[in-house]
Design an enzyme around this catalytic site. Structure first.
Site, PDB file in Angstrom:
ATOM      1  N   MET A  74       0.839  -1.201   0.000  1.00  0.00           N
ATOM      2  CA  MET A  74       0.000   0.000   0.000  1.00  0.00           C
ATOM      3  C   MET A  74       0.871   1.246   0.000  1.00  0.00           C
ATOM      4  SD  MET A  74      -2.979  -1.111   2.636  1.00  0.00           S
ATOM      5  CE  MET A  74      -3.831  -2.660   2.466  1.00  0.00           C
ATOM      6  N   CYS A  75       1.158   1.792   1.171  1.00  0.00           N
ATOM      7  CA  CYS A  75       1.829   3.087   1.268  1.00  0.00           C
ATOM      8  C   CYS A  75       3.281   3.057   0.802  1.00  0.00           C
ATOM      9  CB  CYS A  75       1.708   3.621   2.692  1.00  0.00           C
ATOM     10  SG  CYS A  75      -0.025   3.837   3.173  1.00  0.00           S
ATOM     11  N   VAL A  76       4.017   1.986   1.106  1.00  0.00           N
ATOM     12  CA  VAL A  76       5.407   1.906   0.655  1.00  0.00           C
ATOM     13  C   VAL A  76       5.449   1.845  -0.864  1.00  0.00           C
ATOM     14  CG1 VAL A  76       7.515   0.505   0.684  1.00  0.00           C
ATOM     15  CG2 VAL A  76       6.229   0.860   2.806  1.00  0.00           C
TER      16      VAL A  76
END
Length: 190
Positions: A121-123
């Site tokens: 997701m965020c990475v």
């Protein structure tokens, strides 16, 4: 994964290393060794004078990382004496609606490393945008993590977190530099 020595990077971006995900009641699998590697990266980045940026997700009401709750707190606080910025976000991509690109460019950063949670997701979203913007991106395999994907009837069995993290790396294509061990990454001042 890179078999050759990796050139130093000028910045370290810590993605959502918040208590809910790494030290709370339901941390990502193998959170303790993940934190040891990230703490080492952080210490070496600070020592070298590299830019350190903390991303912090502002979760909505009832979320594990709901803004203002203990789970929302950064596990590794920013060093305010060094001027380390904390950029708040409500989406996966740390660049979206954020001053991250300007902050990196104003500091003269061309090369960066990412670590943190969640891999897929965020990475991944932050790494993909950094690549699109022309930054050199290094992703230490052992310095990002996520949760297992639960089974879904008629779709798949449970997908182990380690597999999810590896697929997230692979999905970034051949421009990202994936290194097996965070310990092999060096930093330099921008």
């Amino acid at each position: 994964m890179s078999p050759r020595p990796v050139a130093p990077v000028q910045a370290l971006i810590l993605v959502d290393l918040q208590a809910a995900f790494v030290s709370g009641a339901n941390p990502v699998p193998h959170a303790a060794p993940l934190l040891e590697r990230v703490e080492d990266l952080l210490a070496r980045a600070r020592e070298s004078g590299a830019l350190v940026v903390h991303l912090q997700n502002d979760g909505g009401p009832g979320a594990d990382d709901e803004k203002g709750t203990p789970g929302w707190e950064l596990h590794l606080p920013a060093d305010t004496h060094r001027g380390e910025p904390v950029l708040h976000k409500t989406v996966d991509d740390g660049f979206e609606d954020s001053p991250l690109e300007d902050l990196l460019r104003d500091a003269g950063v061309q090369e960066l490393a990412l670590c943190g949670v969640m891999s897929e997701m965020c990475v991944r979203a932050t790494a993909a945008t950094a690549l699109d913007l022309g930054f050199r991106v290094v992703l230490p395999h052992d310095a990002h993590a996520t949760y297992d994907i639960p089974s879904a009837e008629g779709i798949s069995d449970r997908v182990p977190a380690a597999t999810v993290s590896r697929v997230a790396e692979w999905s970034l294509g051949d421009e990202v530099e994936i290194v097996a061990r965070a310990a092999t990454l060096d930093f330099t001042k921008p």
